[in-house]
Design an enzyme around this catalytic site. Structure first.
Site, PDB file in Angstrom:
ATOM      1  N   ASP A  71       0.892  -1.151   0.000  1.00 36.25           N
ATOM      2  CA  ASP A  71       0.000   0.000   0.000  1.00 36.25           C
ATOM      3  C   ASP A  71       0.924   1.191   0.000  1.00 36.25           C
ATOM      4  O   ASP A  71       1.935   1.225   0.699  1.00 36.25           O
ATOM      5  CB  ASP A  71      -0.928   0.022   1.209  1.00 36.25           C
ATOM      6  CG  ASP A  71      -2.078   0.988   0.954  1.00 36.25           C
ATOM      7  OD1 ASP A  71      -2.734   0.868  -0.096  1.00 36.25           O
ATOM      8  OD2 ASP A  71      -2.305   1.889   1.778  1.00 36.25           O
ATOM      9  N   TYR A 181       0.962  10.247  -9.203  1.00 36.97           N
ATOM     10  CA  TYR A 181       1.396  11.631  -8.971  1.00 36.97           C
ATOM     11  C   TYR A 181       2.805  11.909  -9.494  1.00 36.97           C
ATOM     12  O   TYR A 181       3.341  12.999  -9.257  1.00 36.97           O
ATOM     13  CB  TYR A 181       1.357  11.945  -7.468  1.00 36.97           C
ATOM     14  CG  TYR A 181      -0.025  11.847  -6.851  1.00 36.97           C
ATOM     15  CD1 TYR A 181      -0.884  12.939  -6.828  1.00 36.97           C
ATOM     16  CD2 TYR A 181      -0.487  10.651  -6.291  1.00 36.97           C
ATOM     17  CE1 TYR A 181      -2.159  12.843  -6.268  1.00 36.97           C
ATOM     18  CE2 TYR A 181      -1.747  10.549  -5.731  1.00 36.97           C
ATOM     19  CZ  TYR A 181      -2.577  11.640  -5.720  1.00 36.97           C
ATOM     20  OH  TYR A 181      -3.840  11.548  -5.170  1.00 36.97           O
ATOM     21  N   HIS A 208      10.429   4.829  -2.942  1.00 36.69           N
ATOM     22  CA  HIS A 208       9.795   4.170  -1.793  1.00 36.69           C
ATOM     23  C   HIS A 208       9.576   2.675  -2.070  1.00 36.69           C
ATOM     24  O   HIS A 208       9.870   1.828  -1.239  1.00 36.69           O
ATOM     25  CB  HIS A 208       8.459   4.857  -1.491  1.00 36.69           C
ATOM     26  CG  HIS A 208       7.549   5.026  -2.674  1.00 36.69           C
ATOM     27  ND1 HIS A 208       8.001   5.464  -3.902  1.00 36.69           N
ATOM     28  CD2 HIS A 208       6.223   4.779  -2.854  1.00 36.69           C
ATOM     29  CE1 HIS A 208       6.996   5.503  -4.752  1.00 36.69           C
ATOM     30  NE2 HIS A 208       5.899   5.085  -4.140  1.00 36.69           N
ATOM     31  N   ARG A 209       9.080   2.350  -3.287  1.00 37.84           N
ATOM     32  CA  ARG A 209       8.799   0.947  -3.614  1.00 37.84           C
ATOM     33  C   ARG A 209      10.102   0.167  -3.757  1.00 37.84           C
ATOM     34  O   ARG A 209      10.206  -0.976  -3.330  1.00 37.84           O
ATOM     35  CB  ARG A 209       7.944   0.866  -4.888  1.00 37.84           C
ATOM     36  CG  ARG A 209       7.235  -0.464  -5.066  1.00 37.84           C
ATOM     37  CD  ARG A 209       6.076  -0.414  -6.065  1.00 37.84           C
ATOM     38  NE  ARG A 209       5.013   0.448  -5.603  1.00 37.84           N
ATOM     39  CZ  ARG A 209       4.814   1.693  -6.013  1.00 37.84           C
ATOM     40  NH1 ARG A 209       5.569   2.217  -6.947  1.00 37.84           N
ATOM     41  NH2 ARG A 209       3.854   2.414  -5.501  1.00 37.84           N
TER      42      ARG A 209
HETATM   43  P1  ITT Z   1      -3.742  -1.670  -5.671  1.00 40.52           P
HETATM   44  O1  ITT Z   1      -4.476  -1.296  -4.418  1.00 40.52           O
HETATM   45  O2  ITT Z   1      -4.491  -2.629  -6.545  1.00 40.52           O
HETATM   46  O3  ITT Z   1      -2.319  -2.117  -5.405  1.00 40.52           O
HETATM   47  P2  ITT Z   1      -3.797   1.187  -6.160  1.00 40.52           P
HETATM   48  O4  ITT Z   1      -3.345   2.101  -7.249  1.00 40.52           O
HETATM   49  O5  ITT Z   1      -5.218   1.375  -5.654  1.00 40.52           O
HETATM   50  O6  ITT Z   1      -3.560  -0.351  -6.586  1.00 40.52           O
HETATM   51  P3  ITT Z   1      -2.785   2.028  -3.580  1.00 40.52           P
HETATM   52  O7  ITT Z   1      -4.070   1.818  -2.862  1.00 40.52           O
HETATM   53  O8  ITT Z   1      -1.499   1.609  -2.938  1.00 40.52           O
HETATM   54  O9  ITT Z   1      -2.765   1.313  -5.013  1.00 40.52           O
HETATM   55  O10 ITT Z   1      -2.731   3.566  -3.977  1.00 40.52           O
HETATM   56  C1  ITT Z   1      -1.540   4.137  -4.241  1.00 40.52           C
HETATM   57  C2  ITT Z   1      -1.755   5.448  -4.971  1.00 40.52           C
HETATM   58  O11 ITT Z   1      -0.718   6.333  -4.526  1.00 40.52           O
HETATM   59  C3  ITT Z   1      -1.570   5.269  -6.465  1.00 40.52           C
HETATM   60  O12 ITT Z   1      -2.792   5.007  -7.145  1.00 40.52           O
HETATM   61  C4  ITT Z   1      -0.952   6.615  -6.845  1.00 40.52           C
HETATM   62  O13 ITT Z   1      -1.979   7.581  -6.969  1.00 40.52           O
HETATM   63  C5  ITT Z   1      -0.107   6.962  -5.612  1.00 40.52           C
HETATM   64  N1  ITT Z   1       1.266   6.414  -5.763  1.00 40.52           N
HETATM   65  C6  ITT Z   1       1.828   5.377  -5.091  1.00 40.52           C
HETATM   66  N2  ITT Z   1       3.079   5.118  -5.518  1.00 40.52           N
HETATM   67  C7  ITT Z   1       3.309   6.006  -6.506  1.00 40.52           C
HETATM   68  C8  ITT Z   1       4.396   6.232  -7.370  1.00 40.52           C
HETATM   69  O14 ITT Z   1       5.492   5.475  -7.344  1.00 40.52           O
HETATM   70  N3  ITT Z   1       4.296   7.210  -8.257  1.00 40.52           N
HETATM   71  C9  ITT Z   1       3.193   7.965  -8.322  1.00 40.52           C
HETATM   72  N4  ITT Z   1       2.097   7.808  -7.570  1.00 40.52           N
HETATM   73  C10 ITT Z   1       2.153   6.836  -6.666  1.00 40.52           C
END
Ligand code: ITT
Length: 225
Positions: A71, A181, A208-209
């Site tokens: 997440d 973003y 971060h990932r």
């Molecule tokens: P899953 O739950 O299926 O994994 P999701 O997109 O809904 O997919 P999250 O609930 O973790 O995933 O939401 C993370 C959001 O945060 C993502 O949709 C982006 O808007 C933002 N985000 C996370 N990591 C990012 C990154 O590396 N670059 C840009 N935006 C990011």
């Protein structure tokens, strides 16, 4: 070799996670590689750890295999930590209502970006500090937690092009790589490039990932499943 399922519906994340796990002794399956379809669990936790745990446990039990979920989200200091856990649906206050469900992921990203830039309108460049946060959870098929990890990626939110103080190096959106973003996130400590201007290798090296995955891989090496 261990086989784990990446528990995400986000193709941008699948691509990043596959690249990050590529060199490791870990065989990756996406949810799309498994014949059955699985209901998306409701991410109603208050923290990244809560939501990563909800996803990892739900998909591990549903697929009968170890599942790795992350997440992640954008934490903006001037907005009291928002959008945080509702980053993916910030423009809709975190609700996946009918309107949000009709939009593509890219369309939602554009709406989320517009909202963040509008809310930061009054803030000067140095007040626009932010970070991406990623929490990963690996759950076993019985729902038990095998490992957790976390990474942070520091930066600032850029200024919209029509902002009176915008300069060529801090005006956004810019770049076409990544997702979410990335086009408005100026990478620290220089705040010159957006994370959408980094190629995937460069982003993964500092993101971060990337940090969370590298920590997770070290832990997986010590596990037997
Ligand atoms: P899953 O739950 O299926 O994994 P999701 O997109 O809904 O997919 P999250 O609930 O973790 O995933 O939401 C993370 C959001 O945060 C993502 O949709 C982006 O808007 C933002 N985000 C996370 N990591 C990012 C990154 O590396 N670059 C840009 N935006 C990011």
């Amino acid at each position: 070799m261990s086989t784990i399922v990446l528990a995400t519906q986000n193709p941008g994340k699948v691509a990043e996670l596959r690249a990050l796990l590529g060199g490791s002794q870990i065989h990756i399956l996406g949810l799309g590689d498994i014949e059955d379809s699985f209901p998306e669990p409701e991410e109603n936790g208050d923290t990244f750890l809560d939501n990563a745990t909800i996803k990892a446990v739900a998909y591990a039990k549903a697929t009968g295999r170890p599942c790795l979920a992350d997440d992640s989200g954008l934490v903006i200091d001037a907005l009291g930590g928002r959008p945080g856990v509702i980053s993916s649906h910030y423009a809709f206050d975190g609700e996946i209502d009918e309107q949000a469900a009709r939009l593509s992921r890219q369309q939602r990203d554009v709406r989320n970006i517009d909202r963040v830039l509008a809310e930061l309108d009054e803030f000067e460049p140095e007040e626009r500090t932010a970070r991406f946060v990623c929490v990963m959870v690996l759950a076993d098929s019985d729902g038990s937690i095998l490992a957790t990890s976390e990474g942070k990626f520091e930066g600032r939110i850029g200024l919209p092009i029509d902002h009176p103080h915008a300069t060529p190096s801090d005006s956004v959106p810019r770049g076409s790589n990544g997702f979410g973003y990335d086009p408005i996130f100026l990478v620290g400590p220089d705040f010159i490039q957006t994370s959408a201007e980094l190629d995937s290798k460069a982003k993964n090296a500092i993101s971060h990932r990337g940090q969370a995955v590298r920590d997770m891989i070290e832990q997986i090496k010590t596990l037997s499943f």
